[in-house]
Design a protein around this motif. Structure first.
Motif, short mmCIF file in Angstrom:
data_model
loop_
_atom_site.label_atom_id
_atom_site.label_comp_id
_atom_site.label_asym_id
_atom_site.label_seq_id
_atom_site.Cartn_x
_atom_site.Cartn_y
_atom_site.Cartn_z
N GLY A 125 -36.71 19.37 1.64
CA GLY A 125 -35.51 19.97 2.20
C GLY A 125 -34.72 19.03 3.08
N THR A 126 -35.04 17.73 3.03
CA THR A 126 -34.32 16.74 3.82
C THR A 126 -34.38 15.40 3.12
OG1 THR A 126 -34.18 15.63 5.98
CG2 THR A 126 -36.38 16.20 5.19
N TRP A 127 -33.36 14.56 3.35
CA TRP A 127 -33.32 13.24 2.73
C TRP A 127 -34.26 12.26 3.43
CZ3 TRP A 127 -30.79 12.76 -1.80
CH2 TRP A 127 -29.80 13.69 -2.10
N TRP A 128 -34.58 12.53 4.67
CA TRP A 128 -35.40 11.60 5.46
C TRP A 128 -36.28 12.37 6.41
CZ3 TRP A 128 -36.45 6.47 5.34
CH2 TRP A 128 -37.09 5.92 6.45
N ARG A 133 -45.23 6.85 6.65
CA ARG A 133 -45.00 5.84 5.62
C ARG A 133 -43.53 5.46 5.53
NH1 ARG A 133 -47.60 6.33 -0.32
NH2 ARG A 133 -49.47 6.20 0.95
N LEU A 134 -42.62 6.39 5.75
CA LEU A 134 -41.20 6.10 5.58
C LEU A 134 -40.67 5.10 6.61
CD1 LEU A 134 -41.61 8.64 3.76
CD2 LEU A 134 -39.28 9.30 4.37
N PRO A 135 -40.90 5.30 7.91
CA PRO A 135 -40.43 4.29 8.88
C PRO A 135 -41.05 2.92 8.67
CG PRO A 135 -40.96 6.35 9.99
CD PRO A 135 -41.47 6.47 8.60
N LEU A 140 -40.30 -2.59 6.88
CA LEU A 140 -40.59 -3.65 5.91
C LEU A 140 -39.30 -4.18 5.30
CD1 LEU A 140 -42.62 -5.33 4.25
CD2 LEU A 140 -42.72 -3.41 2.63
N PHE A 141 -38.38 -3.28 4.96
CA PHE A 141 -37.09 -3.70 4.40
C PHE A 141 -36.33 -4.57 5.40
CE2 PHE A 141 -32.50 -2.66 3.82
CZ PHE A 141 -32.32 -3.34 2.63
N PHE A 174 -46.66 -4.37 8.54
CA PHE A 174 -45.90 -3.22 8.06
C PHE A 174 -46.05 -3.05 6.54
CE2 PHE A 174 -43.97 -4.38 12.06
CZ PHE A 174 -43.89 -3.15 12.69
N ALA A 175 -46.32 -4.14 5.84
CA ALA A 175 -46.61 -4.02 4.41
C ALA A 175 -47.90 -3.23 4.21
CB ALA A 175 -46.73 -5.40 3.78
N LEU A 176 -48.90 -3.51 5.04
CA LEU A 176 -50.17 -2.77 4.95
C LEU A 176 -50.00 -1.33 5.40
CD1 LEU A 176 -52.64 -5.50 6.25
CD2 LEU A 176 -52.35 -4.71 3.90
N LEU A 177 -49.19 -1.12 6.45
CA LEU A 177 -48.94 0.25 6.90
C LEU A 177 -48.22 1.05 5.82
CD1 LEU A 177 -47.85 -0.10 10.63
CD2 LEU A 177 -49.93 0.95 9.75
N SER A 178 -47.28 0.42 5.12
CA SER A 178 -46.57 1.10 4.05
C SER A 178 -47.52 1.53 2.95
CB SER A 178 -45.49 0.18 3.47
OG SER A 178 -44.55 -0.17 4.45
N ARG A 179 -48.53 0.71 2.72
CA ARG A 179 -49.48 1.01 1.65
C ARG A 179 -50.49 2.07 2.06
NH1 ARG A 179 -52.29 2.84 -1.31
NH2 ARG A 179 -53.49 2.00 -3.04
#
Length: 250
Positions: A125-128, A133-135, A140-141, A174-179
Motif C-alpha cells: 500500500g506504499t511505494w516506499w 533492506r530498502l534503506p 548501496l546505490f 551495506f552490500a552485505l546488509l542488503s543481502r
C-alpha cells in the motif's frame, strides 16, 4: 615445459595484453548467451507463467527485480575482490575492472529499487517503507554514485584506485546488509528470500525455472558489460600514456 602462449597461472590474465586477447573472443560469446538467456527468461516469466493466487500478475515483477537485485549486490562484491587484488598485488586490470563494474552495478541497483517500489505498492500500500533492506539498498546505490564520482574527481589513476578501493571496503557493509537484512530483522515488511537452500518450498517451479534462466541471463549481461567496460578502460589508459609520452618528447 609450459608453452609461452599459455598462461601458467590465473594471475597472468592480469596482464592487459593477455586480458585483451582473452576478452576479444570471449566477449561475443558471453554477449550472445546474455541476450538468449535473458530473452528466454523474461518472455517465459512474463508471458508463459500463471498469475499468483494471492499477488496476481504483480508477482511477475520478480523476473526483473530478483535478477537485478542479485547483480546489484554481487557487482559490489566483485568490486571488493578486485579492489583487494589491487591493494595487495597492484594489478592494474583489477582496478580498471572494478571501475568498469561500478556503473553496471549502479544501474542494476536502480532497476531493483524501481521494480521493488512497483512491486511493493500494491502489496504494502506504499511505494516506499523504511524496512531494513530498502534503506540499506538505497545507501548501496549512493555508494555506487560516490565510487564513480571519486574515480572522476582524481586525475592520478593509481591514487584514484587506492581511494576507491578503500571506499569499496566501507560500502561492502551495506552490500552485505542488503543481502541479509531480512535475516537480521525478521519483522520487516520485505518478504524473505525467494530462493533459498533451506528446506521447504518457497516458490513453485512454474516461477522458479524461468527465474533461474533470467538470473543466468543477468549474470551474463553483467559479465559482457564488464568485459566491454574493462577493455574500454584499458584502451583509455593506454591513450593517456601515449599522450603523456608525446608531450614529454615534444
Amino acid at each position: 615445459m609450459t608453452s609461452r602462449s599459455q598462461p601458467s597461472s590465473l594471475w597472468e590474465y592480469a596482464n592487459p595484453v593477455r586480458f585483451m586477447r582473452l576478452s576479444d573472443w570471449l566477449l561475443p560469446v558471453v554477449a550472445l548467451g546474455a541476450v538468449v538467456l535473458t530473452a528466454i527468461g523474461l518472455i517465459w516469466g512474463f508471458f508463459l507463467t500463471p498469475d499468483d493466487f494471492r499477488q496476481g500478475s504483480t508477482v511477475k515483477i520478480i523476473f526483473l527485480h530478483v535478477p537485478s537485485a542479485l547483480m546489484a549486490i554481487n557487482a559490489w562484491i566483485m568490486m571488493l575482490v578486485a579492489s583487494l587484488i589491487w591493494l595487495i598485488r597492484r594489478h592494474h586490470v583489477s582496478a580498471l575492472a572494478a571501475k568498469a563494474a561500478a556503473p553496471i552495478g549502479a544501474v542494476m541497483t536502480l532497476i531493483a529499487l524501481f521494480t521493488g517500489a512497483v512491486w511493493g505498492q500494491p502489496m504494502w500500500g506504499t511505494w516506499w517503507a523504511w524496512d531494513p533492506r530498502l534503506p540499506s539498498f538505497l545507501i548501496l546505490f549512493l555508494f555506487y554514485l560516490g565510487y564513480i564520482a571519486l574515480w572522476s574527481a582524481i586525475d592520478d589513476a593509481d591514487t584514484a584506485a587506492d581511494l576507491t578501493s578503500v571506499l569499496c571496503l566501507v560500502g561492502s557493509v551495506f552490500a552485505l546488509l542488503s543481502r541479509y537484512a531480512a535475516f537480521f530483522w525478521s519483522q520487516g515488511l520485505h518478504q524473505g528470500a525467494s530462493l533459498s537452500l533451506q528446506p521447504g518450498t518457497r516458490m513453485d517451479w512454474a516461477y522458479k525455472a524461468p527465474l533461474y534462466v533470467a538470473m543466468a541471463g543477468f549474470v551474463l549481461i553483467f559479465v559482457a558489460l564488464l568485459l566491454a567496460g574493462t577493455r574500454t578502460e584499458i584502451r583509455a589508459r593506454r591513450m593517456k600514456a601515449l599522450i603523456a609520452r608525446e608531450r614529454m618528447q615534444a
